[in-house]
Design an enzyme around this catalytic site. Structure first.
Site, short mmCIF file in Angstrom:
data_model
loop_
_atom_site.label_atom_id
_atom_site.label_comp_id
_atom_site.label_asym_id
_atom_site.label_seq_id
_atom_site.Cartn_x
_atom_site.Cartn_y
_atom_site.Cartn_z
N HIS A 151 -12.47 -5.33 6.73
CA HIS A 151 -13.01 -5.52 5.34
C HIS A 151 -14.21 -4.33 5.40
CE1 HIS A 151 -10.73 -8.98 4.95
NE2 HIS A 151 -10.33 -8.87 3.79
N GLN A 210 -7.30 -2.25 -1.93
CA GLN A 210 -8.44 -3.27 -2.22
C GLN A 210 -9.76 -3.46 -1.22
OE1 GLN A 210 -7.38 -7.68 -2.18
NE2 GLN A 210 -7.11 -7.20 -4.34
N ASP A 246 -9.73 -0.45 4.72
CA ASP A 246 -9.04 -1.05 6.03
C ASP A 246 -7.53 -1.02 5.77
OD1 ASP A 246 -11.43 -2.41 5.26
OD2 ASP A 246 -11.66 -2.66 7.41
N PHE A 247 -6.95 -1.53 4.65
CA PHE A 247 -5.63 -1.86 4.24
C PHE A 247 -4.78 -0.68 3.96
CE2 PHE A 247 -7.10 -5.98 1.97
CZ PHE A 247 -7.73 -6.38 3.09
N GLU A 288 0.72 -1.15 0.04
CA GLU A 288 0.04 -0.09 -0.05
C GLU A 288 0.81 1.22 0.00
OE1 GLU A 288 -2.56 -3.35 0.85
OE2 GLU A 288 -0.64 -2.71 1.81
#
Length: 790
Positions: free
Chosen positions: A591, A546, A549-550, A524
């Site tokens: 997610h 994606q 949250d990431f 990221e």
């Protein structure tokens, strides 16, 4: 190249430069150099042949190292006397500038309100040979134009002053970076130097920011088919950062024209090299990414120049990235204030390197060894021995450099400090931050309402179950962006062929735009840094997390890079980061969450969260046209929701950024929300209508900037306010808005401002738990009833 050499010449070069080869020594190598039809037989030259073979140390690797050495050796011999003299003068100017920086720190010459301003500054003592890298770079007035900078781009750190001076020839940039007057490079908004209009990416304190950004710069160079190179500088300590590894990996995967340099100066602030890595040589890190690397004497500007020439030529010819390690040592403290701790006493200011005592934290034995290798003295002696210069010539250089620094200091002393009124300027292109309000609210609401503001429902396409989905609307908006914007691209994890995004959102675009949609490594920070760098080079850069949250793994790039660029440097990085978000899907804690509050309090970012297909289509194009970094939150639960499909045709009007949408009119209560909960709010309002209450519903849509005209109008008209969303209440955007409403409209409210949010837990996975976590329609309705009856 190897086969063009006679064995005796090859032996001579290898014997002279054996220190640049790994695992090999003179006794095992030289007897086995051959020049027959088989060429060099490297594996026969190596100790522990079986071990090396198992480690993958192949003939190709060995030969590539020999090729690098031969290339560098030949370049060194090509450096003429004119270039050598200019190099020495640049190195002397660097030390003179460092001396002036230290002088300003120690003196009280720069005054603010009658008190001396030291500033925070850094020196490059002992590392001036980095100037040699400029021999391989394209810079200077010929590369500037009205269309922008067309030369190479460097990302210097605090020990790379010589390179900044080479590109800009401007001592004032270094001095005023420390002082902070109302002038370049940062107009008092930061303490680092740079000038992107002359190819110098302004430095930043998080050390990997420049590296990841320059990957994007190099990405843009490749996309535009330009013979330009990005040069990323970092110290051996900085090479421990995860983002640096993400950057070098991304650059290798996409074969980008970038050079990664590690200046191994033995000490990262106070941590010695063996506290950073177990590698014997930091250039060995290149091997893990399939890249070539060399290690050279970082105190010899000709070796430095030769290494950068080798790497730059590879990059320009399409052979991709490489790694250079420069062995050197820092001969001063981390910063001015650290000199006494590092050296054991405050050093004298002068052209001679200071002495370290045992009371400091520097390794005195190692320090003394490197002190005898002063790059300026070594190079000056070489030029005097060759008859190129006399000692008197060098004294003239020193005097000239000192005079330049003195003139620059006097010019800065005459400059004004930045005006206090400018402190909020240039945070984003949309607005200046409001001033601090000390007055209490008045009983009258006069002045808060924009008279031209309409309280009618925003015109929007009808909901139609045979219409376009939210997911397809985003894809269609992206299709228009890719067609209409020059150098537009999308990048992310699994975005390109054959997958087309984790939700298949981009699959419909692959046939026509597959060459503009890039799969990236799972990185990221690397993705976001690449976006920012490409945006600086004029690309329409669209990235995707994606799941939102990431983004935590790339947090630094958004809050310390994208968000601060305009304010610090005046540069614009107008990229778009698509952030799939939201609960209501039974997807658990990684997610489903709403990360927008993480960035809401970060000045410099634009945040939007569409709730309908039409708004999603419109806002993705608005985001691409925006001159700021935009976080585009697309709610996953709405992607294929049948009840919110909308009929066509659609057309774009003025930008929706900074504009809320009134979805329902009402006189008794206003419900304010964003994202998927807008539809729950409408459902509640419709149900309460059957009970005789008419509630307005305001869809914020743009979270930063907020549409305070619309909020004020609805609050004053209704006097009762309910804010509801799926984020946890504590620290949420809605809680912040509610607090502001209570302050602004104390005399206009007929009930407490109520904020409803999810429970203060991570988003749970099981259906029963997620239902308990989220605020239900019935809970919203009950809370609204309580307000209405207040």
């Amino acid at each position: 190249m190897l086969h063009s050499l006679q064995p005796v010449e090859l032996k001579r070069i290898v014997e002279s430069h054996l220190g640049h080869l790994r695992y090999i020594d003179r006794e095992t190598l030289l007897p086995h150099i051959t020049h027959d039809s088989q060429g060099i037989q490297p594996l026969k030259c190596c100790k522990s042949y079986s071990y090396l073979k198992k480690q993958g140390y192949s003939r190709e690797t060995f030969e590539s190292e020999l090729e690098a050495i031969l290339s560098m050796s030949r370049f060194r011999t090509s450096i003429d006397s004119k270039a050598s003299v200019e190099l020495l003068e640049l190195m002397i100017l660097t030390r003179a500038t460092d001396n002036m920086l230290k002088h300003l720190f120690m003196s009280a010459e720069m005054q603010y309100k009658g008190r001396g301003v030291q500033g925070k500054g850094f020196r490059s003592l002992g590392q001036e040979a980095i100037a040699g890298a400029s021999l391989a770079m394209r810079y200077g007035p010929n590369f500037g134009s009205q269309q922008g900078w067309t030369g190479d781009v460097i990302g210097p750190l605090i020990r790379d002053l010589a390179l900044m001076l080479a590109f800009t020839d401007d001592v004032r940039l270094a001095l005023n970076a420390q002082v902070g007057k109302d002038a370049a490079p940062m107009f008092g908004r930061d303490l680092h130097y740079g000038d992107y209009e002359r190819g110098v990416l302004p430095a930043a304190a998080p050390l990997s920011i420049a590296t990841t950004t320059l990957v994007g710069t190099a990405f843009a160079f490749k996309l535009k088919n330009q013979a330009r190179v990005a040069f990323s500088m970092i110290g051996e300590g900085g090479s421990s950062l995860g983002e640096w590894h993400e950057a070098i990996n991304c650059a290798g995967v996409h074969n980008l024209p970038i050079v990664f340099c590690i200046q191994n100066n033995q000490t990262a602030l106070s941590t010695p090299r063996n506290g950073q890595s177990r590698v014997r040589s930091f250039r060995e890190k290149a091997v893990g990414y399939g890249l070539p690397g060399v290690c050279v004497d970082g105190n010899d500007p000709t070796w430095v120049g030769a290494a950068f020439h080798w790497a730059a030529q590879r990059a320009r010819s399409g052979q991709g990235p490489s790694v250079i390690e420069l062995e050197t040592m820092r001969m001063c403290g981390h910063a001015h204030h650290d000199d006494m701790l590092y050296l054991g006493e405050e050093p004298k200011i002068g052209f001679e390197l200071p002495v370290a005592s045992k009371s400091g934290y520097a390794n005195t034995e190692l320090y003394q060894q490197w002190r005898t290798q002063d790059p300026i003295i070594r190079f000056a002696n070489r030029l005097m021995e060759s008859g190129t210069l006399r000692e008197s010539d060098i004294e003239v250089m020193k005097n000239r450099s000192q005079a330049r620094c003195e003139d620059a200091k006097n010019e800065i002393a005459r400059l004004q400090w930045p005006k206090e009124s400018s402190v909020c300027h240039n945070v984003t292109s949309h607005q200046n931050v409001a001033k601090r309000v000390l007055e209490l609210p008045e009983s009258s609401s006069q002045g808060l309402i924009n008279p031209s503001l309409s309280r009618t429902i925003e015109v929007a396409p009808d909901f139609d179950r045979s219409g376009t989905t939210y997911l397809d609307a985003i894809a269609e908006g992206l299709d228009r962006v890719l067609k209409s914007h020059e150098n537009a691209f999308i990048m992310g994890e699994d975005c390109g062929a054959p997958y087309g995004n984790a939700f298949l959102l981009l699959r419909s675009l692959l046939k026509e735009h597959g060459d503009k949609i890039y799969n990236m490594p799972i990185a990221e920070g690397g993705i976001l840094g690449t976006l920012i760098g490409a945006a600086l080079e004029g690309c329409c850069a669209i990235g995707e997390m994606q799941f939102n949250d990431f983004v935590a793994s790339g947090f630094n790039q958004l809050v310390n890079n994208a968000a601060k660029l305009r304010y610090r440097t005046g540069l614009s990085a107008p990229c778009v980061v698509r952030m799939p978000w939201g609960g209501l899907r039974r997807a658990g804690p990684y997610h489903s969450q709403d990360t927008s509050p993480w960035f809401y309090r970060t000045p410099g970012l634009v945040i939007v969260a569409p709730s309908t297909p039409y708004d999603a289509w419109h806002l993705i194009q608005d985001a691409a046209d925006c001159d700021d970094p935009v976080l585009y939150y697309e709610h996953i639960a709405l992607y294929r929701k049948p009840s919110i499909k909308q009929s066509k045709p659609w057309s774009r009007n003025e930008s929706m950024i900074g504009k809320a949408a009134l979805r329902r009119v009402g006189e008794d209560l206003v419900i304010i929300s964003y994202g998927a909960f807008v539809h729950r709010a409408i459902e509640v309002a419709d149900a309460l209508s059957t009970e005789g209450y008419e509630c307005a519903v305001l869809d914020l849509r743009s979270l930063s900037p907020l549409d305070w005209d619309a909020i004020d109008a609805q609050v004053i008209h209704n006097s009762k306010v309910l804010l509801v969303g799926e984020d946890t209440k504590k620290g949420s955007i809605l809680e912040s808005i509610g607090s502001e409403i209570s302050e602004r409209h104390y005399f206009n409210l007929d009930a407490p401002v109520k904020v409803l949010g999810s429970l203060d837990t991570p988003v749970p996975y099981a259906p029963s738990l997620e239902d308990a976590f989220l605020t239900s329609v019935e809970e919203i309705r009950q809370c609204a009833r309580n307000l209405l009856r207040w």
